[in-house]
Design an enzyme around this catalytic site. Structure first.
Site, PDB file in Angstrom:
ATOM      1  N   ALA A  23       0.812  -1.217   0.000  1.00  0.00           N
ATOM      2  CA  ALA A  23       0.000   0.000   0.000  1.00  0.00           C
ATOM      3  C   ALA A  23       0.849   1.273   0.000  1.00  0.00           C
ATOM      4  O   ALA A  23       0.426   2.298  -0.529  1.00  0.00           O
ATOM      5  CB  ALA A  23      -0.922  -0.020   1.220  1.00  0.00           C
ATOM      6  N   THR A  27       0.562   5.592  -1.615  1.00  0.00           N
ATOM      7  CA  THR A  27       0.151   6.745  -0.779  1.00  0.00           C
ATOM      8  C   THR A  27       0.439   8.058  -1.491  1.00  0.00           C
ATOM      9  O   THR A  27      -0.297   9.034  -1.317  1.00  0.00           O
ATOM     10  CB  THR A  27       0.844   6.739   0.602  1.00  0.00           C
ATOM     11  OG1 THR A  27       2.254   6.725   0.401  1.00  0.00           O
ATOM     12  CG2 THR A  27       0.433   5.553   1.443  1.00  0.00           C
ATOM     13  N   PHE A  34      -2.742   0.865   5.089  1.00  0.00           N
ATOM     14  CA  PHE A  34      -3.499   0.312   6.216  1.00  0.00           C
ATOM     15  C   PHE A  34      -2.817   0.584   7.556  1.00  0.00           C
ATOM     16  O   PHE A  34      -3.472   1.004   8.508  1.00  0.00           O
ATOM     17  CB  PHE A  34      -3.673  -1.202   6.037  1.00  0.00           C
ATOM     18  CG  PHE A  34      -4.858  -1.592   5.185  1.00  0.00           C
ATOM     19  CD1 PHE A  34      -5.775  -0.660   4.746  1.00  0.00           C
ATOM     20  CD2 PHE A  34      -5.058  -2.922   4.837  1.00  0.00           C
ATOM     21  CE1 PHE A  34      -6.873  -1.022   3.967  1.00  0.00           C
ATOM     22  CE2 PHE A  34      -6.151  -3.300   4.054  1.00  0.00           C
ATOM     23  CZ  PHE A  34      -7.056  -2.352   3.621  1.00  0.00           C
ATOM     24  N   GLN A 100       0.428  -6.544  -3.518  1.00  0.00           N
ATOM     25  CA  GLN A 100      -0.668  -6.772  -2.566  1.00  0.00           C
ATOM     26  C   GLN A 100      -1.771  -5.754  -2.814  1.00  0.00           C
ATOM     27  O   GLN A 100      -2.824  -5.827  -2.189  1.00  0.00           O
ATOM     28  CB  GLN A 100      -0.154  -6.580  -1.137  1.00  0.00           C
ATOM     29  CG  GLN A 100       0.990  -7.497  -0.758  1.00  0.00           C
ATOM     30  CD  GLN A 100       1.629  -7.039   0.549  1.00  0.00           C
ATOM     31  OE1 GLN A 100       1.216  -7.477   1.624  1.00  0.00           O
ATOM     32  NE2 GLN A 100       2.605  -6.172   0.490  1.00  0.00           N
ATOM     33  N   ILE A 102      -4.671  -3.360  -4.550  1.00  0.00           N
ATOM     34  CA  ILE A 102      -5.911  -3.664  -5.272  1.00  0.00           C
ATOM     35  C   ILE A 102      -6.317  -2.498  -6.159  1.00  0.00           C
ATOM     36  O   ILE A 102      -7.407  -2.474  -6.701  1.00  0.00           O
ATOM     37  CB  ILE A 102      -7.039  -3.963  -4.246  1.00  0.00           C
ATOM     38  CG1 ILE A 102      -7.194  -2.779  -3.278  1.00  0.00           C
ATOM     39  CG2 ILE A 102      -6.744  -5.251  -3.494  1.00  0.00           C
ATOM     40  CD1 ILE A 102      -8.372  -2.894  -2.342  1.00  0.00           C
ATOM     41  N   HIS A 120      -4.117  -9.846  -4.074  1.00  0.00           N
ATOM     42  CA  HIS A 120      -5.334  -9.548  -3.296  1.00  0.00           C
ATOM     43  C   HIS A 120      -6.470  -9.012  -4.152  1.00  0.00           C
ATOM     44  O   HIS A 120      -7.395  -8.397  -3.642  1.00  0.00           O
ATOM     45  CB  HIS A 120      -4.997  -8.564  -2.161  1.00  0.00           C
ATOM     46  CG  HIS A 120      -4.084  -9.150  -1.129  1.00  0.00           C
ATOM     47  ND1 HIS A 120      -3.323  -8.399  -0.260  1.00  0.00           N
ATOM     48  CD2 HIS A 120      -3.803 -10.451  -0.823  1.00  0.00           C
ATOM     49  CE1 HIS A 120      -2.623  -9.199   0.533  1.00  0.00           C
ATOM     50  NE2 HIS A 120      -2.885 -10.449   0.208  1.00  0.00           N
ATOM     51  N   CYS A 128     -20.517 -11.302  -8.824  1.00  0.00           N
ATOM     52  CA  CYS A 128     -21.567 -11.965  -8.066  1.00  0.00           C
ATOM     53  C   CYS A 128     -20.962 -13.198  -7.396  1.00  0.00           C
ATOM     54  O   CYS A 128     -20.209 -13.937  -8.034  1.00  0.00           O
ATOM     55  CB  CYS A 128     -22.715 -12.386  -8.994  1.00  0.00           C
ATOM     56  SG  CYS A 128     -23.970 -13.331  -8.106  1.00  0.00           S
ATOM     57  N   CYS A 131     -23.374 -16.401  -9.091  1.00  0.00           N
ATOM     58  CA  CYS A 131     -23.330 -16.773 -10.510  1.00  0.00           C
ATOM     59  C   CYS A 131     -22.078 -16.161 -11.120  1.00  0.00           C
ATOM     60  O   CYS A 131     -21.189 -15.722 -10.402  1.00  0.00           O
ATOM     61  CB  CYS A 131     -24.607 -16.342 -11.231  1.00  0.00           C
ATOM     62  SG  CYS A 131     -24.775 -14.567 -11.500  1.00  0.00           S
ATOM     63  N   CYS A 156     -29.283 -13.030 -10.640  1.00  0.00           N
ATOM     64  CA  CYS A 156     -29.707 -14.166  -9.806  1.00  0.00           C
ATOM     65  C   CYS A 156     -30.093 -13.772  -8.385  1.00  0.00           C
ATOM     66  O   CYS A 156     -30.457 -14.627  -7.575  1.00  0.00           O
ATOM     67  CB  CYS A 156     -28.584 -15.219  -9.767  1.00  0.00           C
ATOM     68  SG  CYS A 156     -27.198 -14.760  -8.721  1.00  0.00           S
TER      69      CYS A 156
HETATM   70  P1  NAD Z   1       0.696  -1.571   5.183  1.00  0.00           P
HETATM   71  O1  NAD Z   1      -0.327  -0.486   5.365  1.00  0.00           O
HETATM   72  O2  NAD Z   1       0.778  -2.653   6.197  1.00  0.00           O
HETATM   73  O3  NAD Z   1       2.154  -0.908   5.098  1.00  0.00           O
HETATM   74  C1  NAD Z   1       2.447   0.202   4.282  1.00  0.00           C
HETATM   75  C2  NAD Z   1       3.869   0.635   4.613  1.00  0.00           C
HETATM   76  O4  NAD Z   1       4.266   1.613   3.649  1.00  0.00           O
HETATM   77  C3  NAD Z   1       3.997   1.318   5.998  1.00  0.00           C
HETATM   78  O5  NAD Z   1       5.168   0.868   6.650  1.00  0.00           O
HETATM   79  C4  NAD Z   1       4.118   2.800   5.652  1.00  0.00           C
HETATM   80  O6  NAD Z   1       4.829   3.549   6.616  1.00  0.00           O
HETATM   81  C5  NAD Z   1       4.848   2.702   4.326  1.00  0.00           C
HETATM   82  N1  NAD Z   1       4.687   3.860   3.457  1.00  0.00           N
HETATM   83  C6  NAD Z   1       3.614   4.695   3.371  1.00  0.00           C
HETATM   84  N2  NAD Z   1       3.826   5.618   2.403  1.00  0.00           N
HETATM   85  C7  NAD Z   1       5.054   5.349   1.878  1.00  0.00           C
HETATM   86  C8  NAD Z   1       5.827   5.951   0.852  1.00  0.00           C
HETATM   87  N3  NAD Z   1       5.396   7.016   0.172  1.00  0.00           N
HETATM   88  N4  NAD Z   1       7.030   5.412   0.554  1.00  0.00           N
HETATM   89  C9  NAD Z   1       7.506   4.333   1.246  1.00  0.00           C
HETATM   90  N5  NAD Z   1       6.807   3.731   2.231  1.00  0.00           N
HETATM   91  C10 NAD Z   1       5.596   4.230   2.543  1.00  0.00           C
HETATM   92  O7  NAD Z   1       0.498  -2.117   3.732  1.00  0.00           O
HETATM   93  P2  NAD Z   1       0.761  -3.573   3.143  1.00  0.00           P
HETATM   94  O8  NAD Z   1       2.000  -4.128   3.732  1.00  0.00           O
HETATM   95  O9  NAD Z   1       0.596  -3.439   1.689  1.00  0.00           O
HETATM   96  O10 NAD Z   1      -0.440  -4.434   3.708  1.00  0.00           O
HETATM   97  C11 NAD Z   1      -1.730  -3.908   3.699  1.00  0.00           C
HETATM   98  C12 NAD Z   1      -2.778  -4.684   2.921  1.00  0.00           C
HETATM   99  O11 NAD Z   1      -3.714  -3.680   2.600  1.00  0.00           O
HETATM  100  C13 NAD Z   1      -2.362  -5.267   1.616  1.00  0.00           C
HETATM  101  O12 NAD Z   1      -2.760  -6.567   1.646  1.00  0.00           O
HETATM  102  C14 NAD Z   1      -3.149  -4.517   0.530  1.00  0.00           C
HETATM  103  O13 NAD Z   1      -3.962  -5.455  -0.176  1.00  0.00           O
HETATM  104  C15 NAD Z   1      -4.128  -3.668   1.244  1.00  0.00           C
HETATM  105  N6  NAD Z   1      -4.174  -2.234   0.838  1.00  0.00           N
HETATM  106  C16 NAD Z   1      -4.036  -1.884  -0.469  1.00  0.00           C
HETATM  107  C17 NAD Z   1      -4.098  -0.548  -0.834  1.00  0.00           C
HETATM  108  C18 NAD Z   1      -3.942  -0.199  -2.277  1.00  0.00           C
HETATM  109  O14 NAD Z   1      -4.304  -0.986  -3.139  1.00  0.00           O
HETATM  110  N7  NAD Z   1      -3.381   0.975  -2.594  1.00  0.00           N
HETATM  111  C19 NAD Z   1      -4.302   0.445   0.140  1.00  0.00           C
HETATM  112  C20 NAD Z   1      -4.463   0.035   1.488  1.00  0.00           C
HETATM  113  C21 NAD Z   1      -4.380  -1.310   1.813  1.00  0.00           C
END
Ligand code: NAD
Length: 251
Positions: A23, A27, A34, A100, A102, A120, A128, A131, A156
């Site tokens: 994730a 950001t 998360f 990971q 989405i 993920h 659905c 179906c 359905c």
């Molecule tokens: P996590 O939230 O556990 O960890 C994210 C990490 O990234 C943290 O340590 C944070 O400090 C760091 N971080 C934040 N911004 C950053 C940046 N600009 N540069 C470098 N590091 C940065 O996320 P995870 O380990 O991916 O696990 C969370 C689960 O949540 C995953 O399974 C994912 O499917 C899901 N998720 C996905 C999204 C998305 O698709 N964008 C968003 C939120 C959560």
């Protein structure tokens, strides 16, 4: 903690890089992570959103659609970190990305879908559960906006759900297999923007390391693999990956 130079020294001779993303890589596109300092789990309890609760409780589904509608993920665009991975792909040194996430931003940045393994799922499709019907997510969000707080399948009558893996739901077998294959043939794995605390996904970089790959972590804040990695670079993904690509890919 190590320097960018240490990462470059390790990565420069390697030509089969695997990126494992979380994730934190998104950001900088405006999507909250998360578990980071402003993460979703600082405001919401993850145990409220298990697969079991989704399929059995209308109130959970209603809250899920409300959060989905307001999340902004569908409108987000790729950032410098996603673009840097595309540059590595175009230079022929990136095997692929196991993500990971989405949000679909690796493909939106320009990676072909065969280069991306989504462990993920992807938020851009709704399925659905009973179906085979499925829809682009904006179509279902439009129904929610029009007042259907708990939309069901018009074919359905079944429960419908965004095509992502929730807590308590089985991992997709084909994607896990592809991720394992990429891990074993890579010669380096770079984990980007993940606390590396969600399993089984976080086994992917460990498998790469165990089968001989160098392991570099790029993250803001500690991860659960810092003690296993060869190099840990603390910093924002956009800035660190841009610098890595400038040094690794001759322009
Ligand atoms: P996590 O939230 O556990 O960890 C994210 C990490 O990234 C943290 O340590 C944070 O400090 C760091 N971080 C934040 N911004 C950053 C940046 N600009 N540069 C470098 N590091 C940065 O996320 P995870 O380990 O991916 O696990 C969370 C689960 O949540 C995953 O399974 C994912 O499917 C899901 N998720 C996905 C999204 C998305 O698709 N964008 C968003 C939120 C959560």
């Amino acid at each position: 903690m190590h320097s960018l130079d240490a990462a470059l020294e390790l990565l420069r001779p390697r030509k089969r890089l695997l990126a494992f993303t979380g994730a934190g890589i998104s950001t900088e596109s405006g999507i909250p992570d998360f578990r980071g300092p402003n993460g979703v789990w600082t405001r919401v309890d993850p145990s409220e959103f298990t697969y079991d609760k989704y399929v059995t409780r209308a109130d959970t589904r209603i809250r899920s659609w409300e959060m989905r509608k307001d999340s902004g993920v569908l409108d987000a665009t790729p950032n410098a970190a996603h673009q840097a991975l595309v540059a590595l792909w175009e230079a022929g040194v990136l095997l692929g990305v196991v993500t990971q996430n989405i949000d679909g931003l690796h493909q939106a940045a320009g990676l072909p879908s065969e280069a991306v393994v989504e462990l993920h799922g992807n938020v851009r499709t709704v399925d659905c559960l009973e179906c085979t019907a499925s829809w682009p997510t904006p179509e279902v969000i439009a129904r929610v906006d029009a007042g259907e707080t708990d939309p069901h399948c018009p074919e359905c009558g079944g429960i419908i759900k965004v095509s992502v893996i929730s807590f308590g739901q089985a991992m997709p077998a084909q994607e896990m297999h592809r991720a394992g294959e990429m891990a074993t043939v890579s010669d380096a794995v770079i984990s980007i923007g993940s606390t590396l605390s969600v399993y089984p996904a976080a086994y992917v970089p460990l498998e790469a390391k165990e089968t001989g790959s160098a392991y570099v972590i790029v993250n803001q804040g500690p991860t659960e693999h810092d003690h296993v990695a060869d190099v840990v670079v603390e910093g924002a993904a956009g800035k660190v990956l841009t610098a890595l690509v400038e040094a690794l890919v001759p322009s």
